[in-house]
Write a protein that holds these residues in place. Structure first.
Motif, PDB file in Angstrom:
ATOM      1  N   GLN A 165       0.976  -1.294   0.019  1.00 41.48           N
ATOM      2  CA  GLN A 165       0.027  -0.036   0.209  1.00 41.48           C
ATOM      3  C   GLN A 165       1.051   1.201   0.054  1.00 41.48           C
ATOM      4  N   VAL A 166       2.137   1.180   0.360  1.00 38.13           N
ATOM      5  CA  VAL A 166       2.842   2.321   0.463  1.00 38.13           C
ATOM      6  C   VAL A 166       2.979   2.924  -0.869  1.00 38.13           C
ATOM      7  N   CYS A 167       2.957   2.140  -2.093  1.00 35.50           N
ATOM      8  CA  CYS A 167       2.659   2.371  -3.354  1.00 35.50           C
ATOM      9  C   CYS A 167       1.282   2.531  -4.115  1.00 35.50           C
ATOM     10  N   HIS A 168       0.622   1.146  -3.609  1.00 35.93           N
ATOM     11  CA  HIS A 168      -0.597   1.008  -4.206  1.00 35.93           C
ATOM     12  C   HIS A 168      -1.839   1.460  -3.169  1.00 35.93           C
ATOM     13  N   ARG A 169      -1.922   2.846  -3.211  1.00 35.21           N
ATOM     14  CA  ARG A 169      -2.993   3.698  -2.536  1.00 35.21           C
ATOM     15  C   ARG A 169      -3.218   4.806  -3.308  1.00 35.21           C
ATOM     16  N   GLU A 170      -4.447   5.575  -2.992  1.00 36.21           N
ATOM     17  CA  GLU A 170      -4.744   6.712  -3.452  1.00 36.21           C
ATOM     18  C   GLU A 170      -3.762   7.533  -3.643  1.00 36.21           C
ATOM     19  N   GLY A 171      -3.312   8.198  -4.838  1.00 36.34           N
ATOM     20  CA  GLY A 171      -2.266   9.152  -4.646  1.00 36.34           C
ATOM     21  C   GLY A 171      -0.732   8.429  -4.690  1.00 36.34           C
ATOM     22  N   GLY A 172      -0.762   7.176  -4.708  1.00 36.88           N
ATOM     23  CA  GLY A 172       0.832   6.604  -4.623  1.00 36.88           C
ATOM     24  C   GLY A 172       1.300   6.389  -6.017  1.00 36.88           C
ATOM     25  N   MET A 173       2.258   5.672  -6.331  1.00 35.77           N
ATOM     26  CA  MET A 173       3.077   5.493  -7.488  1.00 35.77           C
ATOM     27  C   MET A 173       2.456   4.446  -8.225  1.00 35.77           C
ATOM     28  N   GLY A 174       1.796   3.660  -7.275  1.00 39.89           N
ATOM     29  CA  GLY A 174       1.337   2.308  -8.350  1.00 39.89           C
ATOM     30  C   GLY A 174       0.143   2.840  -9.288  1.00 39.89           C
ATOM     31  N   PRO A 175      -0.010   1.822 -10.249  1.00 37.00           N
ATOM     32  CA  PRO A 175      -1.160   2.056 -11.244  1.00 37.00           C
ATOM     33  C   PRO A 175      -2.613   1.885 -10.421  1.00 37.00           C
ATOM     34  N   MET A 176      -2.530   1.273  -9.432  1.00 40.91           N
ATOM     35  CA  MET A 176      -3.941   1.315  -8.911  1.00 40.91           C
ATOM     36  C   MET A 176      -3.883   1.008  -7.327  1.00 40.91           C
ATOM     37  N   PRO A 177      -4.831   1.411  -6.666  1.00 38.52           N
ATOM     38  CA  PRO A 177      -5.004   0.999  -5.168  1.00 38.52           C
ATOM     39  C   PRO A 177      -5.273  -0.317  -4.765  1.00 38.52           C
ATOM     40  N   LEU A 178      -4.599  -0.587  -3.698  1.00 35.94           N
ATOM     41  CA  LEU A 178      -5.037  -1.931  -3.215  1.00 35.94           C
ATOM     42  C   LEU A 178      -5.560  -1.601  -1.941  1.00 35.94           C
ATOM     43  N   THR A 179      -6.405  -1.043  -1.347  1.00 36.58           N
ATOM     44  CA  THR A 179      -6.413  -0.526  -0.085  1.00 36.58           C
ATOM     45  C   THR A 179      -7.740  -1.134   0.407  1.00 36.58           C
ATOM     46  N   THR A 180      -8.765  -1.692  -0.505  1.00 44.24           N
ATOM     47  CA  THR A 180     -10.054  -2.483   0.098  1.00 44.24           C
ATOM     48  C   THR A 180     -10.007  -4.039  -0.287  1.00 44.24           C
TER      49      THR A 180
ATOM     50  N   PRO B 153       1.969   8.301   5.166  1.00 44.58           N
ATOM     51  CA  PRO B 153       2.301   9.795   4.972  1.00 44.58           C
ATOM     52  C   PRO B 153       1.847  10.303   3.548  1.00 44.58           C
ATOM     53  N   ASP B 154       1.665  11.501   3.428  1.00 40.61           N
ATOM     54  CA  ASP B 154       1.513  12.197   2.010  1.00 40.61           C
ATOM     55  C   ASP B 154       2.635  11.512   1.094  1.00 40.61           C
ATOM     56  N   PRO B 155       2.192  11.509  -0.072  1.00 36.94           N
ATOM     57  CA  PRO B 155       3.242  10.735  -1.156  1.00 36.94           C
ATOM     58  C   PRO B 155       4.159  11.922  -1.451  1.00 36.94           C
ATOM     59  N   ALA B 156       3.825  13.318  -1.163  1.00 33.15           N
ATOM     60  CA  ALA B 156       4.814  14.359  -1.542  1.00 33.15           C
ATOM     61  C   ALA B 156       5.894  14.618  -0.204  1.00 33.15           C
ATOM     62  N   GLU B 157       5.715  13.840   0.762  1.00 32.45           N
ATOM     63  CA  GLU B 157       6.410  13.554   1.922  1.00 32.45           C
ATOM     64  C   GLU B 157       7.833  13.126   1.717  1.00 32.45           C
ATOM     65  N   TRP B 158       8.818  13.342   2.358  1.00 29.37           N
ATOM     66  CA  TRP B 158      10.184  12.506   2.229  1.00 29.37           C
ATOM     67  C   TRP B 158       9.810  11.128   2.870  1.00 29.37           C
ATOM     68  N   ARG B 159      10.218  10.379   2.191  1.00 21.88           N
ATOM     69  CA  ARG B 159      10.143   9.095   2.512  1.00 21.88           C
ATOM     70  C   ARG B 159      11.069   8.582   3.750  1.00 21.88           C
ATOM     71  N   MET B 160      12.033   9.222   3.971  1.00 17.50           N
ATOM     72  CA  MET B 160      12.945   8.704   5.122  1.00 17.50           C
ATOM     73  C   MET B 160      12.337   9.602   6.418  1.00 17.50           C
ATOM     74  N   ALA B 161      11.523  10.678   6.105  1.00 17.26           N
ATOM     75  CA  ALA B 161      11.012  11.175   7.443  1.00 17.26           C
ATOM     76  C   ALA B 161      10.421  10.340   8.570  1.00 17.26           C
ATOM     77  N   GLU B 162       9.789   9.073   8.001  1.00 15.31           N
ATOM     78  CA  GLU B 162       9.272   7.949   8.889  1.00 15.31           C
ATOM     79  C   GLU B 162      10.495   7.430   9.832  1.00 15.31           C
ATOM     80  N   MET B 163      11.884   7.623   9.326  1.00 19.23           N
ATOM     81  CA  MET B 163      12.816   7.180  10.188  1.00 19.23           C
ATOM     82  C   MET B 163      13.490   8.299  10.920  1.00 19.23           C
ATOM     83  N   PHE B 164      13.719   9.355  10.082  1.00 19.51           N
ATOM     84  CA  PHE B 164      14.519  10.513  10.930  1.00 19.51           C
ATOM     85  C   PHE B 164      13.887  11.760  10.990  1.00 19.51           C
ATOM     86  N   GLY B 165      12.660  11.865  10.898  1.00 14.03           N
ATOM     87  CA  GLY B 165      11.913  13.038  10.976  1.00 14.03           C
ATOM     88  C   GLY B 165      12.251  13.822   9.647  1.00 14.03           C
ATOM     89  N   PRO B 166      11.909  15.132   9.542  1.00 17.86           N
ATOM     90  CA  PRO B 166      12.111  16.056   8.471  1.00 17.86           C
ATOM     91  C   PRO B 166      13.602  16.229   8.131  1.00 17.86           C
TER      92      PRO B 166
END
Lengths: 317, 447
Positions: B52-67, B138-151
C-alpha cells in the motif's frame, strides 16, 4: 559446467573475438526463445586496431517545420587504426532505393582514447506521410551485413535538432536561465566556398570548393548564434555577448575516392562563438570529395545540439 | 595477469552458484490445502505492509489496493506479480550473496505462499470483522525517510523546469547554494525527492558538490558524484561511525535527466534532503559514494547480448556498504563479487538477475555483514545486457545499441558506497565480527 567455463574465459578476454557473431536469424529480426543468462553468449571486446567492421546507428528522428521528418544515422568504426572506404553500392546502400545516396562512404578510424561513435553524420529526409515505413542503412563487411532501421514510429528515439535545454551555466549562482543555459545548434557559413548558411543536423546544402592535389585548401567557417526565440531570450543573448560560448569543431572526410585520406589541420578545434574557425585540408588524390564539419554546442551523447556543415571539393590533379 | 587466471578457476564455483535458475514460484499448496487463507485474516496485513505504500490513492502504483474489492479485482495479477517476485519491486537474487539488507522490500517464501494460496482459493474475504485497522500513510509528497529520521535538516531544491510531453531526453543542470548551514557537518542520510508528477519522468538525478576556490570560482569538491538518484530509489544512509561531509560554503550542481513520457509537467522541482549527524560528531571512518566503471566495449548487436566487467582493488582495506547497478533499458543482470588472490577464493556478494532501469535500489548491507575487503582483494563487477525481444523493457531490438547518456543508449557503471579503512580499523572490524559471528554467512576472509 561448460557454459560457466565459457563465461569464465571471457573474464580474461581470450574468447573475446566472437564479437558481432550475430546470426542470420538475429539480423533478420526473428525472435529466438529466451535462454537462461548463463547460456547466452556474452562478449567483451569489440574494438580492435583493425579488421573490424563499421556498424551503423539509428540515432533518432525529428520533425521539420514543413512536416517532413529527418531520420538521423551515425556509425561506429570499431577499428582504432583502420579507416575504411566503402563506395555506395552493394556494400553500402539505403533501402528503399529512393533514399539511397545520403550516406557517407568514408569511415574514419576511431583513434585512441574514449571510443565514441560518429553521431548523426547524415540524415535521410522522409515525407510527412511516411507512417511506419522503415528506412534501412546496410553496410557489408566480410560477407556479413550490418543494418539498422530508421523509422518515426519509434517514439523513444525522438530527438531534438536545434535546441536542447541542457543548462550548465553557473552564472549568478542561484539562477540558471533556461535559454542561456540551453544549447542550440549554431549557424555555420562556409566563408571561402559558395553555399548557404547551415543549421542543425540535416537538410544542409553543401558549399562548393576547388583544390589541387598536395596543395592545402583553406576553409573558413563563420559560426554564429541562432536568433533568440523570444524577447527574454534575446535579452539573455545580449548579456551573453560578453561571454562567448566555447563550441567544438570536428572535421572528417565524408565521401570521396577510395584510399585517399584527407589530412585536416586541425581535425578538431575549440572555437568561441560567435567567431571564426579555419582549417587546412590536404588531398592526395584527385576526385570529388565531401567533407563534413560538425560544430557542436552541447553533447553528442545527449543528441543535441550541433550543425552538420558539408563542403563539396573537386580536387584537380 | 596470473591472478586473473585464477579467477577463471574460482569462477567455476562461484559463477555457477550465481547463475542458478530464477526463483521458483511458490505454490502455496500447503496453505491452500488447509483452506484457511482469507483476505481479512492474513492477506490484508501483507498488502498493507508491503504494497500500500505505493498502491493507494495518490501512490505511485497504477491502482490502489486498499480495500478487499480492489484486491479481489486484481487478484490474478497480484498472484502473477508476487509469485514471480516482480512485486514488491525489489529485485535482488535470493540464492546467492549477502541476504541481510536494510530496507529490503522482498516478501518471504511463506508470505508469497499465503498470497498465492489466497488467490488459488478464489480470493475469499473471510470475516470482515477480523480485518486489521487501515494503515495510515504519509502524504506521497513527503520525504520517505521522514518516517525514520523526521524532516530533513537541509533541503536543496532545483530551480523549476518545464518538462515537455515528448521529445529528446532532457538534462536540467542548475547550481544551487546550500543554505542553512552554519558549520561543516556530517551527513547521516540523503534522499532525492522528485515531485509526485516528476517521479514518472525523472530517470536519474545526480549531484556534484561544488565549493568556491581561492579565486571565487566553484570547483567540484566531491571528486566524483556527491549524490545519486535513479528510478524510485529510497535514498542513502551513511553507516554508523562513517562520515560524509557537507561543507557550509557548498553548492549543489544538479544533473536531472528527464525522459519525457507523454505528459508535460510545468515547473517541476526535484529536491535533495539531508539528515545530519549532530554538531560536533566526529566520524571514525571516511565514507564515499563511488561510481565504479565496468570495462569492455559496450556495443550490442540487434537481437544480441553483451557483457561488461569491472575490476577494482585498493592499497588499503575497505568495507562495501551498498551496491546499486546502473544501466538503461538493455541492462538485465548485474553482480558484484570479491576475488581474494591469496586464497584463490571468489565469492558473490550481490546478484540482481532481473534488473530494470525503472527500479534502482541501493542495496544497503546490514552493518555486521557489509563485506570487508582486505588490501589487494579484487572487486569484480559484471553487467549482462539483453537487446533481444525477450527483454520486456527493450524498445527496439532491431537497433544497434551504443554507449550514451540517453535511456535508449547504454551505460555501464555501479554506484558503490565504500568506507575506506586503515589496516588497524580493518583488523578491529574483523575481530568484532569474529566475536559476533553471523549465522548465515560462510566463513571467508570477506566476511
Amino acid at each position: 559446467m561448460s557454459n560457466t567455463r565459457r563465461l569464465g574465459s571471457k573474464v580474461i578476454g581470450t574468447a573475446a573475438c566472437t564479437l558481432l557473431a550475430a546470426t542470420p536469424a538475429a539480423l533478420s529480426g526473428q525472435i529466438v526463445p529466451r535462454p537462461a543468462l548463463e547460456q547466452m553468449d556474452w562478449k567483451i571486446r569489440t574494438i580492435r586496431d583493425s579488421g573490424q567492421p563499421v556498424v551503423p546507428a539509428f540515432e533518432g528522428w525529428y520533425q521539420n517545420p514543413d512536416g517532413t521528418y529527418d531520420l538521423c544515422f551515425g556509425f561506429f568504426n570499431l577499428n582504432r587504426a583502420e579507416s575504411l572506404d566503402v563506395p555506395r553500392g552493394p556494400d553500402n546502400f539505403i533501402e528503399p532505393a529512393r533514399f539511397d545516396g545520403a550516406q557517407p562512404t568514408h569511415f574514419t578510424a576511431l583513434g585512441e582514447g574514449r571510443p565514441q561513435r560518429e553521431f548523426c553524420a547524415f540524415v535521410v529526409n522522409v515525407p510527412a506521410d511516411i507512417g511506419d515505413q522503415r528506412v534501412w542503412w546496410n553496410l557489408r563487411f566480410a560477407g556479413r551485413t550490418y543494418r539498422v532501421p530508421g523509422h518515426v514510429t519509434l517514439r523513444p528515439y525522438m530527438i531534438d535538432n536545434l535546441v536542447n535545454s541542457v543548462g550548465a551555466a553557473m552564472e549568478e549562482f542561484e539562477v540558471n536561465r533556461q535559454f542561456a543555459g540551453a544549447e542550440a545548434a549554431p549557424l555555420v557559413r562556409v566563408v571561402d566556398a559558395q553555399g548557404p548558411e547551415a543549421r542543425g543536423k540535416g537538410g544542409n546544402v553543401p558549399a562548393q570548393a576547388r583544390a589541387r592535389v598536395g596543395a592545402p585548401l583553406r576553409i573558413r567557417l563563420q559560426i554564429s548564434r541562432p536568433p533568440a526565440p523570444d524577447a527574454a531570450a534575446a535579452d539573455d543573448a545580449r548579456r551573453d555577448e560578453d561571454a562567448p560560448s566555447q563550441q567544438s569543431v570536428k572535421w572528417t572526410k565524408f565521401s570521396g575516392p577510395v584510399d585517399a585520406p584527407v589530412a585536416f589541420s586541425p581535425a578538431r578545434a575549440q572555437v568561441s562563438v560567435p567567431g571564426e574557425h579555419s582549417v587546412q585540408a590536404t588531398f592526395v588524390r584527385p576526385g570529388e570529395y565531401v567533407l563534413l564539419a560538425q560544430v557542436l554546442h552541447g553533447s553528442f551523447a545527449n543528441q543535441c545540439c550541433w550543425t552538420n556543415a558539408y563542403v563539396r571539393v573537386v580536387v584537380d590533379p | 595477469m596470473s591472478s586473473v587466471r585464477i579467477v577463471v578457476r574460482a569462477s567455476l564455483v562461484t559463477a555457477s552458484i550465481a547463475l542458478v535458475a530464477l526463483p521458483h514460484a511458490a505454490t502455496g499448496q500447503e496453505a491452500s490445502e488447509r483452506g484457511e487463507v482469507t483476505f481479512s485474516e492474513q492477506v490484508a496485513t501483507l498488502i498493507q505492509e508491503n504494497c500500500q505504500v505505493c498502491h493507494r490513492e495518490g501512490g505511485m502504483g497504477p491502482m490502489p489496493l486498499t480495500t478487499y474489492d480492489q484486491a479481489r479485482r486484481y487478484a490474478t495479477r497480484i498472484r502473477a506479480q508476487v509469485a514471480s517476485r516482480a512485486m514488491p519491486p525489489y529485485h535482488y537474487d535470493r540464492e546467492v550473496g549477502i541476504q541481510e539488507l536494510e530496507y529490503d522490500m522482498r516478501l518471504s517464501d511463506a508470505e508469497i505462499a499465503t498470497i498465492v494460496a489466497w488467490v488459488d482459493a478464489g480470493a475469499p474475504q473471510g470475516d470482515p470483522a477480523l480485518m486489521p485497522p487501515p494503515k495510515a500513510f504519509p502524504d506521497p509528497a513527503e520525504w520517505r525517510m521522514a518516517e525514520m529520521f523526521g524532516p530533513p535538516d537541509i533541503v536543496v531544491p532545483t530551480t523549476p523546469y518545464d518538462v515537455p510531453a515528448s521529445g529528446n531526453d532532457k538534462w536540467w543542470e542548475p547550481t544551487i547554494k546550500i543554505s542553512g548551514l552554519e558549520s561543516d557537518r556530517y551527513i547521516r542520510a540523503i534522499e532525492v525527492k522528485p515531485s509526485v508528477a516528476g517521479r514518472r519522468v525523472v530517470h536519474h538525478a545526480n549531484t556534484n558538490l561544488m565549493r568556491p576556490g581561492d579565486d571565487g570560482e566553484l570547483y567540484n569538491a566531491s571528486g566524483g558524484r556527491f549524490t545519486e538518484y535513479a528510478g524510485n530509489k529510497l535514498g542513502e544512509i551513511v553507516p554508523e561511525g562513517a562520515g560524509r561531509l557537507i561543507p557550509a560554503d557548498g553548492w549543489v550542481e544538479w544533473s536531472v535527466h528527464y525522459h519525457p513520457d507523454g505528459t508535460a509537467i510545468e515547473d517541476d522541482v526535484t529536491e535533495l534532503g539531508f539528515w545530519l549527524y549532530p554538531e560536533g560528531y566526529v566520524p571514525e571512518f571516511e565514507s564515499k559514494l563511488h561510481s565504479w566503471p565496468l570495462q569492455g566495449d559496450l556495443l550490442i548487436p540487434p537481437n544480441g547480448t553483451a557483457m561488461t566487467q569491472g575490476f577494482l582493488s585498493f592499497d588499503h582495506p575497505i568495507r562495501i556498504d551498498s551496491y546499486q547497478p546502473h544501466g538503461h533499458l538493455r541492462l538485465r543482470g548485474a553482480s558484484m563479487e570479491i576475488f581474494h588472490p591469496k586464497t584463490g577464493e571468489r565469492e558473490v556478494v550481490s546478484m540482481v538477475s532481473n534488473w530494470s532501469t525503472w527500479w534502482a535500489h541501493s542495496h544497503i548491507y546490514k552493518e555486521n555483514v557489509a563485506p570487508l575487503v582486505p588490501t589487494g582483494s579484487v572487486v569484480i563487477l559484471t553487467h549482462w545486457y539483453d537487446n533481444t525481444e525477450n527483454n520486456p523493457y527493450n524498445p527496439a531490438p532491431n537497433q544497434w545499441v551504443y554507449p550514451g547518456s540517453r535511456t535508449n543508449d547504454e551505460m555501464s557503471h555501479d554506484w558503490v558506497g565504500v568506507t575506506h579503512l586503515t589496516e588497524e580499523q580493518y583488523e578491529e572490524l574483523v575481530s568484532l565480527r569474529q566475536a559476533r559471528p553471523v549465522a548465515s554467512a560462510p566463513d571467508s576472509p570477506g566476511r
